[in-house]
Structure formats: C-alpha cells, structure tokens
Design an enzyme around this catalytic site. Structure first.
Site, PDB file in Angstrom:
ATOM      1  CD  GLU A  96       3.715   1.925   2.094  1.00 53.39           C
ATOM      2  OE1 GLU A  96       2.827   2.478   2.198  1.00 53.39           O
ATOM      3  OE2 GLU A  96       3.835   0.653   1.796  1.00 53.39           O
ATOM      4  CD  GLU A 143      -7.929   5.247  -1.774  1.00 49.74           C
ATOM      5  OE1 GLU A 143      -9.163   5.363  -1.885  1.00 49.74           O
ATOM      6  OE2 GLU A 143      -7.364   4.170  -1.592  1.00 49.74           O
ATOM      7  CB  CYS A 146       6.309   3.644  -1.314  1.00 49.65           C
ATOM      8  SG  CYS A 146       4.768   4.308  -0.962  1.00 49.65           S
TER       9      CYS A 146
HETATM   10  N1  THU Z   1      -1.519   1.871  -0.594  1.00 47.97           N
HETATM   11  C1  THU Z   1      -0.632   2.154   0.304  1.00 47.97           C
HETATM   12  O1  THU Z   1      -0.878   3.016   1.335  1.00 47.97           O
HETATM   13  N2  THU Z   1       0.535   1.497   0.456  1.00 47.97           N
HETATM   14  C2  THU Z   1       0.905   0.241  -0.167  1.00 47.97           C
HETATM   15  O2  THU Z   1       2.016  -0.366   0.306  1.00 47.97           O
HETATM   16  C3  THU Z   1       0.032  -0.269  -1.345  1.00 47.97           C
HETATM   17  C4  THU Z   1      -0.910   0.614  -1.460  1.00 47.97           C
HETATM   18  C5  THU Z   1      -2.827   2.402  -0.738  1.00 47.97           C
HETATM   19  C6  THU Z   1      -2.866   3.181  -2.143  1.00 47.97           C
HETATM   20  C7  THU Z   1      -4.354   3.331  -2.157  1.00 47.97           C
HETATM   21  O3  THU Z   1      -4.950   4.342  -1.352  1.00 47.97           O
HETATM   22  C8  THU Z   1      -4.678   1.933  -1.531  1.00 47.97           C
HETATM   23  O4  THU Z   1      -3.630   1.442  -0.961  1.00 47.97           O
HETATM   24  C9  THU Z   1      -4.995   0.978  -3.003  1.00 47.97           C
HETATM   25  O5  THU Z   1      -3.942   0.723  -3.763  1.00 47.97           O
END
Ligand code: THU
Length: 138
Positions: free
Chosen positions: A58, A47, A95
């Site tokens: 992903e 993040e 993704c």
């Molecule tokens: N996130 C992912 O890394 N993959 C997913 O499939 C859904 C969401 C992350 C993005 C963000 O850092 C956090 O999860 C909340 O959305």
C-alpha cells in the site's frame, strides 16, 4: 465506467503482486491506488533482511503516486496472501496512518479483494476511526 476502472485496479494489484519481494514472510501483497484525477499506481511489498526496512504494498503504491505529484486519492485495492490468495488482506496500522495523511477518511475507500468478483469495501474512517492526523497539528 467506475466498475471497469475497479476491475482494472484489481487486475493491476494482482499483476504487481507477482513482483512482491517477500523471501522472509513469503506473504505476497499487491495494491493499486487511484488518484482523484483517475490515474492509477500499483505497488508490491518489498522486504529486507533488516525487517523494519520492509515496505508494504500500500505504501509502495501511495509513495509512487506522491512521487509523481498526486496528493489526493479516491480508493485503494489490496490483494494479499501466501501462494494463493485465500482471504481478505487488511492494511497494517502504518499504511492506514500514511493513508490518513493524503486521503479523506470519510470518502476514501479501502477495497479488500479475494478475487475479481469477491471484495469488501471500507472507508478509511471505519478502519482508523480515531487516528492522529494532519488536523491535530497547527
Ligand atoms: N504486508 C503488506 O504489504 N500489506 C499489508 O496489508 C499487510 C502486510 C506485507 C508486509 C510483509 O512484507 C508481509 O506482508 C508480511 O507482513
């Protein structure tokens, strides 16, 4: 053999999830993608204070693989949640769009994992049935 490899992918996704950098959402995700040659690449979500600069697990995994010269993929394992993993974590639309660039929608498997024994398998086409992809461009 296939089952052993899947177990390895789940273990890698769970391990990389521990490296997720998610101070804002506190939602930790790990992913492991398998290239057609059997090689595995893991990634976690990272993040950013400027929220839009965040990357999902992903895409982190797929971009790592593409950077290493891989462009065709068989399947991806995804595991996500807050402190403990309590539910399946489907991939976001961005993704899925990235997957559609490099993966055959009919055969690419998206494997949502709750635990080493509990998972659901979808094809990319099931999760992104009418996406815009390379086929639309000249
Ligand atoms: N996130 C992912 O890394 N993959 C997913 O499939 C859904 C969401 C992350 C993005 C963000 O850092 C956090 O999860 C909340 O959305």
């Amino acid at each position: 053999m296939e089952t052993d490899q899947l177990e390895m992918m789940i273990k890698m996704a769970l391990a990389v999830r521990k490296r997720a950098y998610a101070p804002y959402s506190k939602f930790h995700v790990g992913a492991c993608v398998e290239a057609n040659d059997g090689s595995l690449y893991a990634g976690c979500n990272i993040e950013n204070a400027g929220y839009t600069a965040t990357i999902c697990a992903e895409r982190a995994a797929i971009f790592k693989a593409v950077s290493e010269g891989k462009r065709n993929f068989k399947r991806i394992v995804i595991v996500g949640g807050y402190d403990k993993v309590k539910d399946f974590c489907p991939p976001c639309g961005v993704c899925l769009q990235v997957m559609s660039e490099f993966c055959n929608p009919e055969t690419f498997q998206i494997i949502l994992v709750k635990s080493i024994k509990e998972y659901k398998v979808y094809t990319l086409k099931e999760l992104l049935p009418k996406g815009f992809g390379p086929a639309q461009l000249l």
